[in-house]
Design an enzyme around this catalytic site. Structure first.
Site, PDB file in Angstrom:
ATOM      1  N   ARG A 237       0.839  -1.186   0.000  1.00 14.89           N
ATOM      2  CA  ARG A 237       0.000   0.000   0.000  1.00 14.89           C
ATOM      3  C   ARG A 237       0.887   1.253   0.000  1.00 14.89           C
ATOM      4  NH1 ARG A 237      -3.335  -2.557  -1.849  1.00 14.89           N
ATOM      5  NH2 ARG A 237      -5.463  -3.002  -1.144  1.00 14.89           N
ATOM      6  N   GLU A 266      -2.874   7.921  -6.433  1.00 15.99           N
ATOM      7  CA  GLU A 266      -2.922   7.166  -7.683  1.00 15.99           C
ATOM      8  C   GLU A 266      -4.028   7.706  -8.580  1.00 15.99           C
ATOM      9  OE1 GLU A 266      -3.166   2.966  -6.927  1.00 15.99           O
ATOM     10  OE2 GLU A 266      -1.322   2.946  -5.733  1.00 15.99           O
ATOM     11  N   HIS A 285       0.213   0.124 -10.598  1.00 14.05           N
ATOM     12  CA  HIS A 285      -0.626  -0.681  -9.707  1.00 14.05           C
ATOM     13  C   HIS A 285      -1.202  -1.899 -10.450  1.00 14.05           C
ATOM     14  CE1 HIS A 285      -3.171  -0.448  -5.791  1.00 14.05           C
ATOM     15  NE2 HIS A 285      -2.886  -1.701  -6.114  1.00 14.05           N
TER      16      HIS A 285
END
Length: 325
Positions: A237, A266, A285
């Site tokens: 994370r 993000e 990601h």
């Protein structure tokens, strides 16, 4: 009469049809500011919600008056307010098992890319700058035989350790709230305090979840403990790492390199200092982003929602112990 379920993420037609066989289904390909009012209207009498990529705040869920269950198509659930869900007696399910190996593959890819400088060297080739034999200033470092420190020895941490130990003869250190006896037995892994792990590992890999204990766990003080020759990986994370402090450490060559798949914001802003560095590998990601795994996650989420709506909280329900039936 079928329970009403609102789908808030586009999924393949076959799985959407499967949902419609079980539930009275209302579909949104995505939910954003353009259709939030319509989404709120539909959840008012919904029994279940399923999807990903939308932060379902208490303010939104206050409108869902008869909601029984939410199924998130993800392993992470830090974007949900569990205290709120518990008070409302709303079950939350996730998809923890099906993405373990795929995410571990991604993390180990980051390890290899950062060690062998693949992004930097690929750019050298494609830009036409490879004109003679590679000079030693472009050499990478070996992975095999090195020491890997894993922050978070859960399912994914174990899978990464398995690849590292059996595939690359790496020594395994780990930082975790509890002892992982299986990892210690299978890989001779050693549990360490955080500072000791940071100072002794050649590769440091964070796979920690997001919570109040991990928020900005790795800041300037911790980065200063890492060997200048070491490589830092974050596949867990983004909030675990002070991104600005990491970028400065990389720019100053206080650590050798980094590989990141997650970020504090993000998508990663183009203004980020990380964008200008040649000693960091940046993934968008993609931890679980294979066709096979994403399909398995959707199927798992559907099965868990079916179970939860029928009162069975044994399938991946993260707050089962707080739900009264």
């Amino acid at each position: 009469m079928k329970d009403k379920v609102v789908l808030f993420k586009k999924i393949p037609n076959q799985q959407q049809q499967l949902l419609s066989e079980y539930f009275n289904l209302v579909c949104f390909d995505k939910v954003d500011g353009n259709n939030m009012d319509a989404f709120i209207h539909e959840i008012k009498d919904a029994d279940g919600l399923i999807g990903a990529g939308v932060k379902l705040t208490p303010e939104i869920l206050d409108n869902a008056l008869q909601l029984k269950a939410i199924s998130t198509i993800s392993v992470g659930f830090d974007h949900f307010d569990l205290d709120y869900l518990n008070k409302r007696n709303i079950a939350l399910t996730n998809t923890p098992d099906v993405l373990t190996n795929t995410t571990a593959d991604t993390i180990f890819t980051l390890i290899m890319c950062a060690a062998r400088r693949t992004t930097e060297l690929n750019n050298m080739v494609t830009s036409g700058q490879w004109t003679n034999n590679l000079k030693d200033q472009y050499f990478g470092v070996d992975v095999h035989g090195k020491t890997l420190g894993i922050l978070g020895m859960g399912r994914i941490g174990y899978a990464v350790a398995k690849r590292a130990h059996h595939g690359f003869d790496m020594n395994i250190n780990y930082y975790n709230r509890s002892v992982n006896k299986q990892a210690e037995h299978d890989f001779n892994a050693e549990k360490m305090a955080l500072d000791e792990l940071l100072t002794t590992s050649d590769f440091i890999c964070s796979i920690l979840p997001a919570n109040e204990h991990t928020d900005l766990l790795i800041g300037q003080r911790e980065l200063d403990l890492i060997k200048p020759s070491a490589i830092f990986i974050n596949g867990g994370r983004g909030n675990v790492v002070d991104e600005q402090a990491l970028a400065i450490a990389l720019k100053n060559r206080a650590i050798r390199a980094a590989g990141l798949d997650v970020y504090q914001v993000e998508p990663l802003p183009t203004s980020s200092l990380l964008m200008s560095l040649d000693n960091v590998t940046l993934f968008p990601h993609i931890g679980s982003a294979t066709a096979e795994t994403r399909l398995a996650m959707i199927c798992s989420a559907i099965d868990s929602l079916k179970a939860a709506c029928s009162g069975d909280l044994t399938q991946n329900c993260v707050n089962a112990e707080n739900i009264t039936q």
